[in-house]
Motif scaffolding. Sequence first.
Motif, mmCIF file in Angstrom:
data_model
loop_
_atom_site.group_PDB
_atom_site.id
_atom_site.type_symbol
_atom_site.label_atom_id
_atom_site.label_comp_id
_atom_site.label_asym_id
_atom_site.label_seq_id
_atom_site.Cartn_x
_atom_site.Cartn_y
_atom_site.Cartn_z
ATOM 1 N N PHE A 205 25.785 -3.631 -53.619
ATOM 2 C CA PHE A 205 27.009 -3.359 -52.862
ATOM 3 C C PHE A 205 27.160 -1.867 -52.581
ATOM 4 O O PHE A 205 27.462 -1.463 -51.457
ATOM 5 C CB PHE A 205 28.209 -3.888 -53.653
ATOM 6 N N GLU A 206 26.932 -1.047 -53.584
ATOM 7 C CA GLU A 206 27.105 0.399 -53.465
ATOM 8 C C GLU A 206 26.178 0.988 -52.397
ATOM 9 O O GLU A 206 26.528 1.952 -51.722
ATOM 10 C CB GLU A 206 26.828 1.090 -54.804
ATOM 11 N N PHE A 207 24.969 0.405 -52.238
ATOM 12 C CA PHE A 207 24.028 0.996 -51.288
ATOM 13 C C PHE A 207 24.395 0.678 -49.839
ATOM 14 O O PHE A 207 23.743 1.169 -48.925
ATOM 15 C CB PHE A 207 22.585 0.613 -51.626
ATOM 16 N N ASN A 208 25.438 -0.125 -49.629
ATOM 17 C CA ASN A 208 25.959 -0.244 -48.269
ATOM 18 C C ASN A 208 27.211 0.593 -48.067
ATOM 19 O O ASN A 208 27.855 0.494 -47.031
ATOM 20 C CB ASN A 208 26.201 -1.699 -47.901
ATOM 21 N N GLY A 209 27.537 1.406 -49.051
ATOM 22 C CA GLY A 209 28.638 2.338 -48.821
ATOM 23 C C GLY A 209 29.654 2.334 -49.947
ATOM 24 O O GLY A 209 29.568 3.126 -50.865
ATOM 25 N N THR A 210 30.612 1.435 -49.864
ATOM 26 C CA THR A 210 31.718 1.418 -50.826
ATOM 27 C C THR A 210 31.200 1.263 -52.258
ATOM 28 O O THR A 210 30.346 0.441 -52.529
ATOM 29 C CB THR A 210 32.680 0.266 -50.479
ATOM 30 N N VAL A 211 31.750 2.085 -53.136
ATOM 31 C CA VAL A 211 31.337 2.098 -54.539
ATOM 32 C C VAL A 211 32.392 1.382 -55.370
ATOM 33 O O VAL A 211 33.590 1.544 -55.120
ATOM 34 C CB VAL A 211 31.187 3.562 -55.008
ATOM 35 N N ILE A 212 31.953 0.580 -56.329
ATOM 36 C CA ILE A 212 32.892 -0.008 -57.286
ATOM 37 C C ILE A 212 32.888 0.851 -58.541
ATOM 38 O O ILE A 212 31.835 1.115 -59.113
ATOM 39 C CB ILE A 212 32.502 -1.464 -57.632
ATOM 40 N N ASN A 213 34.071 1.314 -58.948
ATOM 41 C CA ASN A 213 34.197 2.134 -60.157
ATOM 42 C C ASN A 213 35.185 1.448 -61.091
ATOM 43 O O ASN A 213 36.306 1.143 -60.693
ATOM 44 C CB ASN A 213 34.686 3.544 -59.775
ATOM 45 N N ILE A 214 34.740 1.188 -62.309
ATOM 46 C CA ILE A 214 35.603 0.446 -63.231
ATOM 47 C C ILE A 214 36.520 1.371 -64.032
ATOM 48 O O ILE A 214 37.258 0.918 -64.890
ATOM 49 C CB ILE A 214 34.775 -0.435 -64.196
ATOM 50 N N MET A 215 36.473 2.670 -63.755
ATOM 51 C CA MET A 215 37.264 3.632 -64.536
ATOM 52 C C MET A 215 38.113 4.481 -63.597
ATOM 53 O O MET A 215 37.615 5.437 -62.985
ATOM 54 C CB MET A 215 36.300 4.523 -65.313
ATOM 55 N N PRO A 216 39.400 4.183 -63.489
ATOM 56 C CA PRO A 216 40.258 5.000 -62.619
ATOM 57 C C PRO A 216 40.276 6.453 -63.093
ATOM 58 O O PRO A 216 40.266 6.708 -64.302
ATOM 59 C CB PRO A 216 41.649 4.366 -62.792
ATOM 60 N N PRO A 217 40.293 7.400 -62.168
ATOM 61 C CA PRO A 217 40.239 8.818 -62.536
ATOM 62 C C PRO A 217 41.424 9.245 -63.407
ATOM 63 O O PRO A 217 41.307 10.191 -64.181
ATOM 64 C CB PRO A 217 40.251 9.543 -61.182
ATOM 65 N N GLU A 218 42.549 8.545 -63.288
ATOM 66 C CA GLU A 218 43.711 8.879 -64.113
ATOM 67 C C GLU A 218 43.388 8.620 -65.590
ATOM 68 O O GLU A 218 43.835 9.353 -66.471
ATOM 69 C CB GLU A 218 44.925 8.050 -63.677
ATOM 70 N N ASN A 219 42.601 7.580 -65.858
ATOM 71 C CA ASN A 219 42.174 7.299 -67.239
ATOM 72 C C ASN A 219 41.109 8.292 -67.692
ATOM 73 O O ASN A 219 41.119 8.749 -68.838
ATOM 74 C CB ASN A 219 41.602 5.874 -67.358
ATOM 75 N N SER A 220 40.169 8.614 -66.791
ATOM 76 C CA SER A 220 39.149 9.616 -67.124
ATOM 77 C C SER A 220 39.807 10.938 -67.499
ATOM 78 O O SER A 220 39.389 11.607 -68.444
ATOM 79 C CB SER A 220 38.208 9.840 -65.935
#
Lengths: 320, 320
Positions: B297-312
Amino acid sequence: MGELRKDYILDRWVIMASERAKRPHQFKQHNEERDFTDKCFFCPGREDQTTPTRYTVDNDDGSWRIRVMENKFPAVKPEGKHAIETHNSFYTFSDAFGEHEIIVETDHHEKQLWDVEVEHFKEVLQTYNKRIRALQHKEGIKYVQVFKNHGKDAGTSVKHSHSQVIAYNKVPEVVQQECNAVKAYSSSHEGNCPYCKIIENEKSGERKCFENENFIAFTPYASRFPFEIWIFPKQHRIYFPEDNLLDDLAGIMHQTLKKLKEINASFNYVLHYSPSDEDNLHFHIEVLPRIAKWAGFEFNGTVINIMPPENSAKFYRGEK
Amino acid sequence: MGELRKDYILDRWVIMASERAKRPHQFKQHNEERDFTDKCFFCPGREDQTTPTRYTVDNDDGSWRIRVMENKFPAVKPEGKHAIETHNSFYTFSDAFGEHEIIVETDHHEKQLWDVEVEHFKEVLQTYNKRIRALQHKEGIKYVQVFKNHGKDAGTSVKHSHSQVIAYNKVPEVVQQECNAVKAYSSSHEGNCPYCKIIENEKSGERKCFENENFIAFTPYASRFPFEIWIFPKQHRIYFPEDNLLDDLAGIMHQTLKKLKEINASFNYVLHYSPSDEDNLHFHIEVLPRIAKWAGFEFNGTVINIMPPENSAKFYRGEK
């Protein structure tokens, strides 16, 4: 509820998948492949432990050999707002809206897709087409992305052979870039499709790998991955190919994956087709073996590939 | 001789690195980290087994504590043609032209960059600046890309702590996209820098991680990776920061990497700055932890990230 977010100023999008964050053993263990034969949720007999069945291809005895269900840890869900908004100049978002499905490709836990018969591969392809058609006209859906991850270096977390479908409220960036590039080329080349011309060039060249009546497979000129290979219908098609072409598509995909089995390569493949009648994107499948890792340099754009596509093509053709 | 190649129709570039293809144990073994303490080529005393020294930071006794040399398996070389040509509409290329260097960051085999003192980190940063200045005006060079890969999930093949420099005949795609986006924003916002405004927004928000007099670190709104973090000078700078700012840059980088050490994360980091005086790209460093794998999926563009930056950001700030 997750969110779809755009980078502050770039056309770069991320789905913040809060549902997936709840997966056990996340982060460090996240990438380990799970292969618990005695408790695989994708095996027949454990349907009650998964989300409900959405579609099956059945055997004569009524049991299934291909099964579609919702992903238990969906990246997107058919809830919330699918309209994309921008707040305060830099914050562009919507809910993580859409449908995320799993296609269990076989009832055999041990069989990988490169092990099945061509006829069965055709049924997997027919299932892709069915799911695209079932999801593409739902409210808010802009594209139905079908893809497969095989092997732990390709991001699979479950070993039982499966594909995934993510239908969401956006055309994937790379598909959109392709549509834009096709449009630009066509406007300066009498409406012609660039990929038709590329196929004509590659058909007789050193990067051609396989060909049958209706399909051609070649390693692309600027391959980003060792053994990267693209599969196109030779005649211009902007959507998933009609059923009478699927024997040939299954045949050429089968040939391709058989070669990747020889080197036991992890791989992704991704379907590309036109998001709408107005786009004129030539349908194709990009197969992306995941043998080399991308590093810091790659994430700023230019990719280093240690395997020229001309050598990869020799591998596919069985030459030394 | 390798080649730089562009995709048929997309603005997507690949260096076909034929020199690197000669590496032993390529492909399957390619990603395995090598940690042979007793025969590490990056350790002091084995300089005769590497390419010649190009630059060092020395101890009082004349031994080095930071050493720069050419990469023994360079992706690009200062040979051949750097001018980019297009043949037959779809084939855009040049030789794989440029300089590819290794910066050995410490003479201690076991020390990683997150183990060194702030003062030493500053010397590493000063070395980056020296190498950019040494290479940027060479004929044919358009950009000097400095980056670091740490850990095997980040594409490192050698454990001894090091950074890399690739100076080549092209502005990296992402840097170019940033320059274009900056220009577009500026033209509709009285010439202002979007990143200056983003820093102002994030400074008081839930994604801020660290701040000192001259630098700020925050997790970006559309983070593509769990724990992704960006580091900016608070005052607008388009090139590598002046020496009197490097205590603060070393300090904030040190704080960042210390946190990544807690979770033993593989990571890449990449320097972004203006390719020329005409571009107005705000200098920054993007740190990209490699905990989750990208899949189809990521190699067609949109990335799935399971960690919101607010939590990081909470993780970086030491909150639960």
